[in-house]
Design an enzyme around this catalytic site. Sequence first.
Site, PDB file in Angstrom:
ATOM      1  N   PHE A 160      11.926   4.937  12.428  1.00 22.65           N
ATOM      2  CA  PHE A 160      10.669   4.567  11.505  1.00 22.65           C
ATOM      3  C   PHE A 160       9.988   5.837  11.316  1.00 22.65           C
ATOM      4  O   PHE A 160       9.868   6.774  11.995  1.00 22.65           O
ATOM      5  CB  PHE A 160       9.878   3.782  12.686  1.00 22.65           C
ATOM      6  CG  PHE A 160       8.911   2.936  11.796  1.00 22.65           C
ATOM      7  CD1 PHE A 160       9.299   1.888  11.328  1.00 22.65           C
ATOM      8  CD2 PHE A 160       7.546   3.367  11.738  1.00 22.65           C
ATOM      9  CE1 PHE A 160       8.440   1.189  10.487  1.00 22.65           C
ATOM     10  CE2 PHE A 160       6.813   2.535  11.208  1.00 22.65           C
ATOM     11  CZ  PHE A 160       7.073   1.541  10.418  1.00 22.65           C
TER      12      PHE A 160
ATOM     13  N   ASP B 258       3.077   3.866   6.921  1.00 23.98           N
ATOM     14  CA  ASP B 258       2.333   3.722   7.947  1.00 23.98           C
ATOM     15  C   ASP B 258       2.923   3.198   9.216  1.00 23.98           C
ATOM     16  O   ASP B 258       4.035   2.621   9.146  1.00 23.98           O
ATOM     17  CB  ASP B 258       1.178   2.611   7.598  1.00 23.98           C
ATOM     18  CG  ASP B 258       1.749   1.241   7.724  1.00 23.98           C
ATOM     19  OD1 ASP B 258       2.357   0.959   6.746  1.00 23.98           O
ATOM     20  OD2 ASP B 258       1.261   0.494   8.276  1.00 23.98           O
TER      21      ASP B 258
ATOM     22  N   LYS C 129      16.534   3.784   3.279  1.00 23.49           N
ATOM     23  CA  LYS C 129      17.323   3.521   4.581  1.00 23.49           C
ATOM     24  C   LYS C 129      18.494   2.928   4.625  1.00 23.49           C
ATOM     25  O   LYS C 129      18.695   1.567   4.565  1.00 23.49           O
ATOM     26  CB  LYS C 129      16.397   2.992   5.453  1.00 23.49           C
ATOM     27  CG  LYS C 129      15.659   3.792   6.534  1.00 23.49           C
ATOM     28  CD  LYS C 129      15.029   2.913   7.602  1.00 23.49           C
ATOM     29  CE  LYS C 129      13.464   3.496   7.958  1.00 23.49           C
ATOM     30  NZ  LYS C 129      13.035   2.485   8.729  1.00 23.49           N
TER      31      LYS C 129
ATOM     32  N   GLU D 179       8.018   2.740  -5.375  1.00 21.85           N
ATOM     33  CA  GLU D 179       7.878   2.065  -3.941  1.00 21.85           C
ATOM     34  C   GLU D 179       8.127   3.219  -3.102  1.00 21.85           C
ATOM     35  O   GLU D 179       8.460   4.195  -3.386  1.00 21.85           O
ATOM     36  CB  GLU D 179       9.132   1.043  -3.761  1.00 21.85           C
ATOM     37  CG  GLU D 179       9.117  -0.322  -3.456  1.00 21.85           C
ATOM     38  CD  GLU D 179       8.311  -0.457  -1.925  1.00 21.85           C
ATOM     39  OE1 GLU D 179       7.443   0.356  -1.576  1.00 21.85           O
ATOM     40  OE2 GLU D 179       8.437  -1.774  -1.857  1.00 21.85           O
ATOM     41  N   ASP D 180       7.367   2.883  -1.721  1.00 21.05           N
ATOM     42  CA  ASP D 180       7.581   3.891  -0.708  1.00 21.05           C
ATOM     43  C   ASP D 180       9.053   3.978  -0.160  1.00 21.05           C
ATOM     44  O   ASP D 180       9.572   4.914  -0.080  1.00 21.05           O
ATOM     45  CB  ASP D 180       6.690   3.691   0.462  1.00 21.05           C
ATOM     46  CG  ASP D 180       6.601   2.406   1.150  1.00 21.05           C
ATOM     47  OD1 ASP D 180       7.188   1.588   0.417  1.00 21.05           O
ATOM     48  OD2 ASP D 180       5.921   2.058   1.808  1.00 21.05           O
ATOM     49  N   ILE D 181       9.476   2.845   0.171  1.00 19.03           N
ATOM     50  CA  ILE D 181      10.830   2.788   0.724  1.00 19.03           C
ATOM     51  C   ILE D 181      11.828   1.450   0.685  1.00 19.03           C
ATOM     52  O   ILE D 181      11.024   0.361   0.295  1.00 19.03           O
ATOM     53  CB  ILE D 181      10.715   3.181   2.447  1.00 19.03           C
ATOM     54  CG1 ILE D 181      11.981   3.231   3.186  1.00 19.03           C
ATOM     55  CG2 ILE D 181       9.930   2.078   3.050  1.00 19.03           C
ATOM     56  CD1 ILE D 181      11.980   3.655   4.416  1.00 19.03           C
TER      57      ILE D 181
ATOM     58  N   THR E 286      12.013  -6.886   0.317  1.00 14.64           N
ATOM     59  CA  THR E 286      10.804  -6.837  -0.541  1.00 14.64           C
ATOM     60  C   THR E 286      11.106  -6.567  -2.055  1.00 14.64           C
ATOM     61  O   THR E 286      10.399  -7.161  -2.838  1.00 14.64           O
ATOM     62  CB  THR E 286       9.800  -5.718  -0.210  1.00 14.64           C
ATOM     63  OG1 THR E 286       9.587  -5.809   1.337  1.00 14.64           O
ATOM     64  CG2 THR E 286       8.679  -5.663  -0.726  1.00 14.64           C
TER      65      THR E 286
ATOM     66  N   LYS F  27       0.923  -1.301   0.105  1.00 15.33           N
ATOM     67  CA  LYS F  27      -0.146   0.098   0.011  1.00 15.33           C
ATOM     68  C   LYS F  27       0.954   1.140   0.090  1.00 15.33           C
ATOM     69  O   LYS F  27       0.406   2.378  -0.491  1.00 15.33           O
ATOM     70  CB  LYS F  27      -0.859  -0.197   1.489  1.00 15.33           C
ATOM     71  CG  LYS F  27      -1.965  -1.068   1.215  1.00 15.33           C
ATOM     72  CD  LYS F  27      -2.767  -0.889   2.672  1.00 15.33           C
ATOM     73  CE  LYS F  27      -3.641  -2.038   3.062  1.00 15.33           C
ATOM     74  NZ  LYS F  27      -4.231  -2.428   4.405  1.00 15.33           N
TER      75      LYS F  27
ATOM     76  N   GLY G 145      15.518  -4.285   1.822  1.00 13.08           N
ATOM     77  CA  GLY G 145      15.839  -4.541   0.402  1.00 13.08           C
ATOM     78  C   GLY G 145      15.153  -5.915   0.037  1.00 13.08           C
ATOM     79  O   GLY G 145      15.355  -6.251  -1.077  1.00 13.08           O
TER      80      GLY G 145
HETATM   81  P1  IMP Z   1      12.219  -3.889   3.206  1.00 17.29           P
HETATM   82  O1  IMP Z   1      12.780  -4.209   4.590  1.00 17.29           O
HETATM   83  O2  IMP Z   1      12.858  -3.205   2.183  1.00 17.29           O
HETATM   84  O3  IMP Z   1      11.822  -5.231   2.481  1.00 17.29           O
HETATM   85  O4  IMP Z   1      10.806  -2.913   3.304  1.00 17.29           O
HETATM   86  C1  IMP Z   1       9.747  -3.597   3.444  1.00 17.29           C
HETATM   87  C2  IMP Z   1       8.555  -2.786   3.820  1.00 17.29           C
HETATM   88  O5  IMP Z   1       8.536  -2.185   5.127  1.00 17.29           O
HETATM   89  C3  IMP Z   1       8.591  -1.160   2.901  1.00 17.29           C
HETATM   90  O6  IMP Z   1       8.125  -1.404   1.494  1.00 17.29           O
HETATM   91  C4  IMP Z   1       7.544  -0.521   3.742  1.00 17.29           C
HETATM   92  O7  IMP Z   1       6.233  -0.542   3.332  1.00 17.29           O
HETATM   93  C5  IMP Z   1       7.927  -0.820   5.064  1.00 17.29           C
HETATM   94  N1  IMP Z   1       8.680   0.084   5.828  1.00 17.29           N
HETATM   95  C6  IMP Z   1      10.058  -0.346   6.049  1.00 17.29           C
HETATM   96  N2  IMP Z   1      10.582   0.798   6.803  1.00 17.29           N
HETATM   97  C7  IMP Z   1       9.673   1.545   7.125  1.00 17.29           C
HETATM   98  C8  IMP Z   1       9.369   2.878   7.873  1.00 17.29           C
HETATM   99  O8  IMP Z   1      10.384   3.490   8.262  1.00 17.29           O
HETATM  100  N3  IMP Z   1       8.014   3.156   7.867  1.00 17.29           N
HETATM  101  C9  IMP Z   1       7.122   2.521   7.332  1.00 17.29           C
HETATM  102  N4  IMP Z   1       7.008   1.397   6.436  1.00 17.29           N
HETATM  103  C10 IMP Z   1       8.390   0.825   6.599  1.00 17.29           C
HETATM  104 MG    MG Z   2       6.078  -0.738   0.607  1.00 12.12          MG
END
Ligand code: IMP
Ligand code: MG
Length: 179
Positions: free
Chosen positions: A156, A163, A135, A103-105, A111, A47, A109
Amino acid sequence: MNIPNLQALYTKEEIDKSVELLGKKITQDYKDILEPNQFLVILCVLKGGFIFCADLVRHIKLPVRIDFISLSSYGNQTNSTGTVELRCPFKEEIKDQQVLIVEDIIDTGITMDFLKKYLATFQPREIKLASFLHKPERTKIEHKIDYLCYSVPDEFVVGYGLDYQGQYRQLDYLAKFIQ
Ligand code: IMP
Ligand code: MG
Protein backbone atom coordinates in the site's frame (compact mmCIF):
# COMPACT_ATOMS: atom_id res chain seq x y z
CA MET A 1 7.43 15.76 6.84
CA ASN A 2 8.80 12.68 8.61
CA ILE A 3 6.02 10.25 9.50
CA PRO A 4 6.98 7.05 11.40
CA ASN A 5 4.95 4.50 9.44
CA LEU A 6 5.99 5.78 6.02
CA GLN A 7 8.98 4.55 4.06
CA ALA A 8 9.96 6.65 1.03
CA LEU A 9 9.92 4.92 -2.37
CA TYR A 10 10.37 7.82 -4.82
CA THR A 11 11.56 11.32 -3.99
CA LYS A 12 10.00 14.54 -5.22
CA GLU A 13 12.97 15.03 -7.57
CA GLU A 14 12.59 11.57 -9.11
CA ILE A 15 8.86 12.03 -9.55
CA ASP A 16 9.25 15.49 -11.11
CA LYS A 17 11.68 14.11 -13.69
CA SER A 18 9.49 11.13 -14.52
CA VAL A 19 6.34 13.27 -14.90
CA GLU A 20 8.19 15.76 -17.10
CA LEU A 21 9.32 12.95 -19.42
CA LEU A 22 5.79 11.64 -19.65
CA GLY A 23 4.42 15.10 -20.50
CA LYS A 24 7.00 15.48 -23.26
CA LYS A 25 6.14 12.05 -24.67
CA ILE A 26 2.42 12.87 -24.66
CA THR A 27 3.13 16.18 -26.44
CA GLN A 28 5.20 14.38 -29.04
CA ASP A 29 2.66 11.61 -29.63
CA TYR A 30 -0.41 13.80 -29.99
CA LYS A 31 1.07 16.71 -31.86
CA ASP A 32 0.44 15.10 -35.25
CA ILE A 33 -2.74 13.27 -34.25
CA LEU A 34 -4.77 16.30 -33.18
CA GLU A 35 -6.56 17.97 -36.04
CA PRO A 36 -6.60 21.77 -36.35
CA ASN A 37 -9.03 23.23 -33.80
CA GLN A 38 -9.12 19.93 -31.90
CA PHE A 39 -8.31 19.62 -28.22
CA LEU A 40 -6.89 16.78 -26.22
CA VAL A 41 -9.50 16.17 -23.51
CA ILE A 42 -7.72 15.32 -20.29
CA LEU A 43 -9.92 13.57 -17.78
CA CYS A 44 -8.49 13.58 -14.29
CA VAL A 45 -9.81 10.86 -11.98
CA LEU A 46 -10.45 12.28 -8.51
CA LYS A 47 -9.45 12.27 -5.91
CA GLY A 48 -6.16 10.42 -6.27
CA GLY A 49 -5.20 11.80 -9.69
CA PHE A 50 -5.25 15.50 -8.78
CA ILE A 51 -1.56 16.08 -8.07
CA PHE A 52 -0.23 13.90 -10.88
CA CYS A 53 -2.62 15.57 -13.32
CA ALA A 54 -1.75 19.10 -12.18
CA ASP A 55 1.96 18.42 -12.65
CA LEU A 56 1.56 16.45 -15.88
CA VAL A 57 -0.58 18.99 -17.74
CA ARG A 58 2.05 21.67 -17.22
CA HIS A 59 4.40 19.59 -19.39
CA ILE A 60 1.84 19.02 -22.15
CA LYS A 61 2.36 21.68 -24.81
CA LEU A 62 -0.81 21.11 -26.79
CA PRO A 63 -4.32 22.58 -26.89
CA VAL A 64 -6.05 20.78 -24.02
CA ARG A 65 -9.30 20.90 -22.17
CA ILE A 66 -9.22 19.53 -18.65
CA ASP A 67 -12.11 17.95 -16.82
CA PHE A 68 -12.62 15.86 -13.71
CA ILE A 69 -14.57 12.77 -12.79
CA SER A 70 -14.90 11.51 -9.24
CA LEU A 71 -14.95 7.76 -8.72
CA SER A 72 -14.67 5.73 -5.58
CA SER A 73 -14.14 2.03 -4.99
CA TYR A 74 -12.25 1.87 -1.75
CA GLY A 75 -14.27 3.10 1.19
CA ASN A 76 -11.80 3.25 4.04
CA GLN A 77 -10.12 -0.07 3.46
CA THR A 78 -6.85 -0.87 1.74
CA ASN A 79 -8.65 -3.41 -0.43
CA SER A 80 -10.98 -2.62 -3.28
CA THR A 81 -14.68 -3.13 -2.58
CA GLY A 82 -15.05 -4.33 -6.17
CA THR A 83 -17.90 -1.92 -6.86
CA VAL A 84 -17.24 1.50 -8.30
CA GLU A 85 -19.30 4.52 -7.39
CA LEU A 86 -19.61 7.51 -9.72
CA ARG A 87 -19.52 10.43 -7.30
CA CYS A 88 -19.34 13.30 -9.76
CA PRO A 89 -19.59 13.12 -13.57
CA PHE A 90 -17.56 15.16 -16.06
CA LYS A 91 -18.95 18.03 -18.16
CA GLU A 92 -16.82 18.29 -21.32
CA GLU A 93 -18.10 17.15 -24.72
CA ILE A 94 -16.04 14.05 -25.60
CA LYS A 95 -17.91 12.72 -28.65
CA ASP A 96 -15.36 12.22 -31.45
CA GLN A 97 -12.61 13.64 -29.24
CA GLN A 98 -9.23 12.30 -28.18
CA VAL A 99 -9.49 11.54 -24.48
CA LEU A 100 -6.60 10.97 -22.10
CA ILE A 101 -7.57 9.55 -18.71
CA VAL A 102 -5.20 10.55 -15.90
CA GLU A 103 -5.25 8.18 -12.90
CA ASP A 104 -3.20 7.78 -9.75
CA ILE A 105 -2.88 3.99 -9.83
CA ILE A 106 -4.10 0.94 -11.70
CA ASP A 107 -4.46 -1.66 -8.99
CA THR A 108 -7.01 -4.42 -9.70
CA GLY A 109 -8.13 -2.57 -12.84
CA ILE A 110 -11.78 -2.62 -11.75
CA THR A 111 -12.11 1.17 -11.55
CA MET A 112 -10.60 1.60 -15.01
CA ASP A 113 -12.88 -1.06 -16.46
CA PHE A 114 -15.90 0.85 -15.13
CA LEU A 115 -14.58 4.18 -16.39
CA LYS A 116 -13.74 3.00 -19.90
CA LYS A 117 -17.15 1.39 -20.32
CA TYR A 118 -18.84 4.54 -19.02
CA LEU A 119 -16.83 6.82 -21.33
CA ALA A 120 -17.43 4.59 -24.35
CA THR A 121 -21.14 5.41 -24.14
CA PHE A 122 -20.23 9.02 -25.07
CA GLN A 123 -18.49 7.82 -28.26
CA PRO A 124 -15.07 9.44 -28.00
CA ARG A 125 -12.73 8.95 -30.96
CA GLU A 126 -10.05 7.32 -28.83
CA ILE A 127 -9.31 6.81 -25.15
CA LYS A 128 -5.76 6.55 -23.85
CA LEU A 129 -4.56 6.11 -20.30
CA ALA A 130 -1.87 7.83 -18.25
CA SER A 131 -1.32 6.43 -14.78
CA PHE A 132 1.19 7.49 -12.18
CA LEU A 133 1.45 3.93 -10.80
CA HIS A 134 0.69 0.35 -11.70
CA LYS A 135 0.51 -2.63 -9.31
CA PRO A 136 0.84 -5.54 -11.76
CA GLU A 137 0.66 -8.26 -9.09
CA ARG A 138 -2.90 -7.23 -8.22
CA THR A 139 -4.32 -7.21 -11.75
CA LYS A 140 -7.80 -8.65 -12.16
CA ILE A 141 -8.69 -6.80 -15.36
CA GLU A 142 -5.81 -5.89 -17.69
CA HIS A 143 -5.50 -2.44 -19.25
CA LYS A 144 -3.01 -1.00 -21.67
CA ILE A 145 -1.33 1.86 -19.83
CA ASP A 146 -0.12 4.19 -22.57
CA TYR A 147 1.82 6.46 -20.22
CA LEU A 148 3.16 5.18 -16.89
CA CYS A 149 5.58 6.59 -14.32
CA TYR A 150 6.24 3.57 -12.07
CA SER A 151 5.28 -0.04 -11.43
CA VAL A 152 5.14 -0.80 -7.71
CA PRO A 153 5.03 -4.09 -5.77
CA ASP A 154 1.91 -5.29 -3.97
CA GLU A 155 2.19 -2.87 -1.09
CA PHE A 156 0.00 0.00 0.00
CA VAL A 157 1.47 3.32 -1.09
CA VAL A 158 0.62 6.90 -0.17
CA GLY A 159 1.57 10.42 -1.16
CA TYR A 160 1.53 12.37 -4.42
CA GLY A 161 -2.28 12.22 -4.41
CA LEU A 162 -2.70 8.73 -2.97
CA ASP A 163 -4.27 8.35 0.46
CA TYR A 164 -4.72 6.03 3.39
CA GLN A 165 -8.09 6.77 5.03
CA GLY A 166 -8.08 10.21 3.43
CA GLN A 167 -4.63 11.16 4.71
CA TYR A 168 -1.19 11.76 3.18
CA ARG A 169 -2.34 12.92 -0.26
CA GLN A 170 -0.33 16.14 0.05
CA LEU A 171 3.08 14.47 0.40
CA ASP A 172 5.34 15.47 -2.47
CA TYR A 173 6.99 12.04 -2.47
CA LEU A 174 5.68 8.48 -2.73
CA ALA A 175 5.90 6.24 0.32
CA LYS A 176 5.07 2.74 1.38
CA PHE A 177 2.52 2.70 4.19
CA ILE A 178 3.49 0.30 6.99
CA GLN A 179 0.45 -0.51 9.15
P1 IMP B 1 -8.48 -0.48 -8.77
O1 IMP B 1 -8.28 -1.65 -7.83
O2 IMP B 1 -7.56 -0.58 -9.96
O3 IMP B 1 -9.91 -0.37 -9.14
O4 IMP B 1 -8.06 0.82 -7.99
C1 IMP B 1 -9.00 1.56 -7.27
C2 IMP B 1 -8.43 2.76 -6.57
O5 IMP B 1 -7.86 2.32 -5.37
C3 IMP B 1 -7.30 3.55 -7.22
O6 IMP B 1 -7.74 4.48 -8.17
C4 IMP B 1 -6.72 4.24 -6.00
O7 IMP B 1 -7.43 5.44 -5.74
C5 IMP B 1 -6.92 3.22 -4.92
N1 IMP B 1 -5.68 2.48 -4.59
C6 IMP B 1 -5.26 1.30 -5.07
N2 IMP B 1 -4.08 0.95 -4.55
C7 IMP B 1 -3.73 1.96 -3.72
C8 IMP B 1 -2.58 2.20 -2.87
O8 IMP B 1 -1.61 1.44 -2.77
N3 IMP B 1 -2.62 3.37 -2.16
C9 IMP B 1 -3.65 4.26 -2.23
N4 IMP B 1 -4.72 4.07 -3.01
C10 IMP B 1 -4.77 2.92 -3.74
MG1 MG C 1 -7.90 6.58 -8.25
